[in-house]
Design an enzyme around this catalytic site. Structure first.
Site, mmCIF file in Angstrom:
data_model
loop_
_atom_site.group_PDB
_atom_site.id
_atom_site.type_symbol
_atom_site.label_atom_id
_atom_site.label_comp_id
_atom_site.label_asym_id
_atom_site.label_seq_id
_atom_site.Cartn_x
_atom_site.Cartn_y
_atom_site.Cartn_z
ATOM 1 N N LYS A 12 7.113 20.671 35.946
ATOM 2 C CA LYS A 12 7.454 19.256 35.674
ATOM 3 C C LYS A 12 8.884 18.935 36.129
ATOM 4 O O LYS A 12 9.172 17.827 36.576
ATOM 5 C CB LYS A 12 7.315 18.946 34.173
ATOM 6 C CG LYS A 12 5.856 18.797 33.741
ATOM 7 C CD LYS A 12 5.697 18.620 32.242
ATOM 8 C CE LYS A 12 4.227 18.734 31.858
ATOM 9 N NZ LYS A 12 3.997 18.713 30.414
ATOM 10 N N PHE A 42 11.347 16.022 28.998
ATOM 11 C CA PHE A 42 10.915 16.882 27.887
ATOM 12 C C PHE A 42 9.472 17.298 28.141
ATOM 13 O O PHE A 42 8.696 16.533 28.728
ATOM 14 C CB PHE A 42 11.044 16.126 26.556
ATOM 15 C CG PHE A 42 12.480 15.958 26.136
ATOM 16 C CD1 PHE A 42 13.313 15.069 26.808
ATOM 17 C CD2 PHE A 42 13.017 16.720 25.114
ATOM 18 C CE1 PHE A 42 14.650 14.946 26.473
ATOM 19 C CE2 PHE A 42 14.360 16.599 24.760
ATOM 20 C CZ PHE A 42 15.181 15.708 25.435
ATOM 21 N N ASN A 91 -0.085 8.510 19.816
ATOM 22 C CA ASN A 91 0.020 9.948 19.533
ATOM 23 C C ASN A 91 0.947 10.157 18.342
ATOM 24 O O ASN A 91 1.467 9.203 17.786
ATOM 25 C CB ASN A 91 0.502 10.705 20.775
ATOM 26 C CG ASN A 91 1.833 10.173 21.260
ATOM 27 O OD1 ASN A 91 2.820 10.186 20.548
ATOM 28 N ND2 ASN A 91 1.848 9.638 22.486
ATOM 29 N N ASP A 126 -0.722 8.764 27.994
ATOM 30 C CA ASP A 126 -1.127 9.039 29.378
ATOM 31 C C ASP A 126 -2.294 8.169 29.835
ATOM 32 O O ASP A 126 -2.589 8.101 31.022
ATOM 33 C CB ASP A 126 -1.502 10.518 29.524
ATOM 34 C CG ASP A 126 -0.259 11.394 29.544
ATOM 35 O OD1 ASP A 126 0.763 10.944 30.072
ATOM 36 O OD2 ASP A 126 -0.313 12.517 29.005
ATOM 37 N N LYS A 144 8.897 15.907 38.644
ATOM 38 C CA LYS A 144 9.456 14.634 38.188
ATOM 39 C C LYS A 144 10.902 14.441 38.633
ATOM 40 O O LYS A 144 11.579 13.517 38.160
ATOM 41 C CB LYS A 144 9.327 14.516 36.659
ATOM 42 C CG LYS A 144 7.858 14.597 36.193
ATOM 43 C CD LYS A 144 7.613 14.072 34.802
ATOM 44 C CE LYS A 144 6.169 14.359 34.391
ATOM 45 N NZ LYS A 144 5.610 13.390 33.462
ATOM 46 N N LYS A 172 -11.225 -9.114 18.367
ATOM 47 C CA LYS A 172 -11.463 -7.928 17.531
ATOM 48 C C LYS A 172 -12.914 -7.443 17.670
ATOM 49 O O LYS A 172 -13.842 -8.260 17.619
ATOM 50 C CB LYS A 172 -11.168 -8.307 16.073
ATOM 51 C CG LYS A 172 -11.222 -7.133 15.134
ATOM 52 C CD LYS A 172 -10.969 -7.591 13.713
ATOM 53 C CE LYS A 172 -11.305 -6.480 12.740
ATOM 54 N NZ LYS A 172 -11.367 -6.934 11.379
HETATM 55 N N1 CTP Z 1 6.271 11.048 30.640
HETATM 56 C C1 CTP Z 1 6.361 9.773 31.173
HETATM 57 N N2 CTP Z 1 5.249 9.013 31.331
HETATM 58 C C2 CTP Z 1 4.026 9.491 31.013
HETATM 59 C C3 CTP Z 1 3.919 10.787 30.476
HETATM 60 C C4 CTP Z 1 5.060 11.531 30.306
HETATM 61 O O1 CTP Z 1 7.470 9.335 31.467
HETATM 62 N N3 CTP Z 1 2.964 8.736 31.175
HETATM 63 C C5 CTP Z 1 7.497 11.847 30.471
HETATM 64 C C6 CTP Z 1 7.749 12.320 29.046
HETATM 65 O O2 CTP Z 1 8.545 11.407 28.333
HETATM 66 C C7 CTP Z 1 8.441 13.651 29.254
HETATM 67 C C8 CTP Z 1 7.870 14.168 30.557
HETATM 68 O O3 CTP Z 1 7.338 13.020 31.235
HETATM 69 O O4 CTP Z 1 9.831 13.514 29.402
HETATM 70 C C9 CTP Z 1 6.785 15.187 30.393
HETATM 71 O O5 CTP Z 1 5.810 14.676 29.496
HETATM 72 P P1 CTP Z 1 4.532 15.524 29.043
HETATM 73 O O6 CTP Z 1 3.715 14.711 28.114
HETATM 74 O O7 CTP Z 1 4.971 16.892 28.601
HETATM 75 O O8 CTP Z 1 3.785 15.745 30.414
HETATM 76 P P2 CTP Z 1 2.796 14.883 31.259
HETATM 77 O O9 CTP Z 1 3.503 14.468 32.498
HETATM 78 O O10 CTP Z 1 2.194 13.785 30.439
HETATM 79 O O11 CTP Z 1 1.697 15.962 31.661
HETATM 80 P P3 CTP Z 1 0.618 16.704 30.710
HETATM 81 O O12 CTP Z 1 0.258 15.730 29.624
HETATM 82 O O13 CTP Z 1 -0.468 16.996 31.630
HETATM 83 O O14 CTP Z 1 1.298 17.940 30.188
#
Ligand code: CTP
Length: 397
Positions: free
Chosen positions: A336, A322, A205, A275, A340, A285
Site C-alpha cells: 500500500k 494507515f 464500519n 470501500d 498509494k 425509505k
Molecule cells: N483509504 C482511502 N480510501 C478508501 C480506502 C482506504 O483513502 N476507499 C485509505 C485509508 O484511509 C488508509 C489507506 O487508504 O490510510 C489504506 O486503507 P485500508 O482500508 O487498509 O486499505 P484499502 O486500500 O481499503 O485495501 P483493502 O481494504 O483491500 O485492504
C-alpha cells in the site's frame, strides 16, 4: 517531577469555575499553588482552594510564615507556569502596565516567563477599547485565552464567559509540549464514512476515529495548524482550536481533503472510508415487507479510493497512510505504501481484539521505504506522538 502551577485568582464571578480547574490539575498530577486577591477572598473562602490544591493559599504580600525568603519572589521563581483565571479587567489593566500593588501583581512582575491569562468579564467591559488595548499589549508576551460566548452572570448575552475548565486545562498541557511542528499545516482524514442504502439506513464500519483525534490533538499541541475532515465519529477535542469539518460519504471526504491538500505540509489518513457504495440506493425509505424474498437485493459498487486520488497531485506534502490488516500485516502495508504513493504507512493487526478498533490502545509498525519500526502496546495518544516523531525525523522540518 510534578509541574508547579501558580494559579492567580481574581474577583470575577466565574471564580467558582476555577475550582473545577484546580481539581482537574491536581488529579492530573500538577502541584497547584493558589494566590488570591483580597477581593477574590470576599467571593469564595480560600479554604476550598486549600482543600482542593492541598497547598496553602496566599494573599498578603507581607505574610512571612516564619520564612526569611521574600514570598512573592519565591513563588514566582518556584512555578513552572503562572495561570491567571479568572482575570478581571482591573488586574489585567494593572499587569499590562506593570503595576504591582498586591501579592499577585508582585508575583507577576517577578516572573519572567510566558503566562496563560484567562480574562472573564461583562461583554461591555471586554469590548471597551481600554480592555482591548490591554489584551493586545499582553498578547505580545503571554497567551491570552479567548473567552466563551453566551449568557453572562450580569444577564447580558455575549463574549466574556469563563472558558470551560477542560479548555484551560488543554492550554496548560499544551504549554509544556515542544513546538516542533510550529505553524506546519496538518490535514487529517478521520473516522468512518457512510454510504446510504436509503434515507435512513447506511453501510459503514467500526472505526471509532480515536487515532485521528489523538493525532489531531498531539499535532495541535506541537504547534501545528490542524484541520480534521471527520467522518461519522465523535470527538472531545472540538473546542481546542482544531478545525473540524464534518462529512458523511467518501465523495464528501475526498472533496474536503482535496480542497486543503495543496496547501498542506503533512497529510495523515487514519480514516476508514467505506470501500463500497450502493448502486441501487433508494430515494425513499425501504418499507418492511412480510415476505423477505420480495426485497430488492442491495447492489454494491466500488467507491473512490480517497488517498490514492489525493496523492496523484502530491508535491511537497508528506503523506502518511494507515493499514488495518488481519494477516500478512507488513507485506500488505508495504504494497500500500508503494501503490498509494506514501512517505510512511502505519500498520496494525486488527485480528487482536484488545487493541486497534475502538480500543484506546494499539501496537503498530511504522514503515517507510527504508525502515520498519515496531512499537510496544501503547495508548493511541502515545502512538500518535511516535508517528509525529517519525515525521519530524524524516522530514527534517
Ligand atoms: N483509504 C482511502 N480510501 C478508501 C480506502 C482506504 O483513502 N476507499 C485509505 C485509508 O484511509 C488508509 C489507506 O487508504 O490510510 C489504506 O486503507 P485500508 O482500508 O487498509 O486499505 P484499502 O486500500 O481499503 O485495501 P483493502 O481494504 O483491500 O485492504
Amino acid at each position: 517531577m510534578k509541574k508547579r502551577i501558580l494559579l492567580g485568582v481574581t474577583s470575577g464571578i466565574a471564580i467558582y469555575k476555577t475550582l473545577d480547574l484546580v481539581s482537574m490539575l491536581v488529579k492530573n498530577d500538577y502541584d497547584v499553588n493558589v494566590v488570591m486577591t483580597e477581593n477574590a477572598k470576599k467571593l469564595i473562602n480560600p479554604i476550598i482552594f486549600e482543600t482542593l490544591s492541598k497547598n496553602k493559599v496566599y494573599t498578603d504580600v507581607f505574610y512571612r510564615d516564619m520564612d526569611v525568603e521574600v514570598k512573592h519572589i519565591k513563588l514566582a521563581l518556584n512555578s513552572d507556569l503562572i495561570v491567571l483565571a479568572p482575570l478581571t479587567a482591573n488586574t489585567m489593566a494593572k499587569i499590562a502596565n506593570g503595576i504591582a500593588d498586591n501579592l499577585l501583581t508582585n508575583i507577576v512582575l517577578a516572573h519572567n516567563k510566558k503566562m496563560i491569562l484567562v480574562p472573564s468579564m461583562n461583554v461591555n467591559m471586554l469590548n471597551n477599547p481600554i480592555t482591548q488595548r490591554n489584551i493586545k499589549q499582553l498578547e505580545k508576551d503571554h497567551i491570552v485565552m479567548e473567552s466563551d460566548f453566551g449568557h453572562l452572570a450580569c444577564g447580558d448575552y455575549g463574549k466574556g464567559k469563563f472558558p470551560q475548565a477542560k479548555r484551560i486545562f488543554e492550554q496548560i498541557e499544551s504549554y509544556f509540549v515542544d513546538k516542533d511542528l510550529q505553524d506546519k499545516k496538518v490535514l487529517i482524514g478521520c473516522g468512518a464514512t457512510i454510504e446510504n442504502i436509503d434515507p435512513v439506513r447506511y453501510i459503514s464500519n467500526f472505526s471509532s476515529g480515536k487515532m485521528g483525534n489523538e493525532l489531531a490533538l498531539c499535532a495541535k499541541r506541537r504547534g501545528a495548524i490542524v484541520t480534521v475532515v471527520c467522518g461519522n465519529v465523535k470527538s472531545d477535542y472540538r473546542d481546542f482550536g482544531i478545525n473540524y469539518i464534518d462529512v458523511k460519504t467518501n465523495e464528501q471526504m475526498y472533496e474536503q481533503l482535496n480542497k486543503y491538500f495543496n496547501d498542506t505540509d503533512i497529510l495523515l489518513m487514519p480514516a476508514a472510508p467505506v470501500d463500497f457504495k450502493v448502486k441501487n440506493k433508494k430515494d425513499t425509505k425501504i418499507k418492511k415487507i412480510k415476505d423477505c424474498k420480495n426485497y430488492d437485493p442491495i447492489e454494491i459498487e466500488e467507491n473512490i479510493d480517497i488517498l490514492k486520488n489525493l496523492t496523484k497531485n502530491k508535491k511537497k506534502q508528506f503523506v502518511v497512510g494507515f493499514a488495518a490488516e488481519t494477516n500478512s500485516v507488513k507485506e500488505y502495508a508495504i504494497s500500500k505504501l508503494k501503490d498509494k504513493n506514501l512517505n510512511l504507512i502505519v500498520a496494525n493487526d486488527v485480528s487482536n481484539k484488545n487493541i486497534g478498533f475502538n480500543s484506546d490502545f494499539n501496537k503498530v509498525f511504522i514503515i517507510s521505504k527504508d525502515e520498519i519500526k515496531e512499537t510496544e502496546v501503547l495508548t493511541k495518544r502515545e502512538i500518535a506522538n511516535k508517528i509525529l516523531d517519525s515525521i519530524v525525523e524524516k522530514k527534517c522540518l
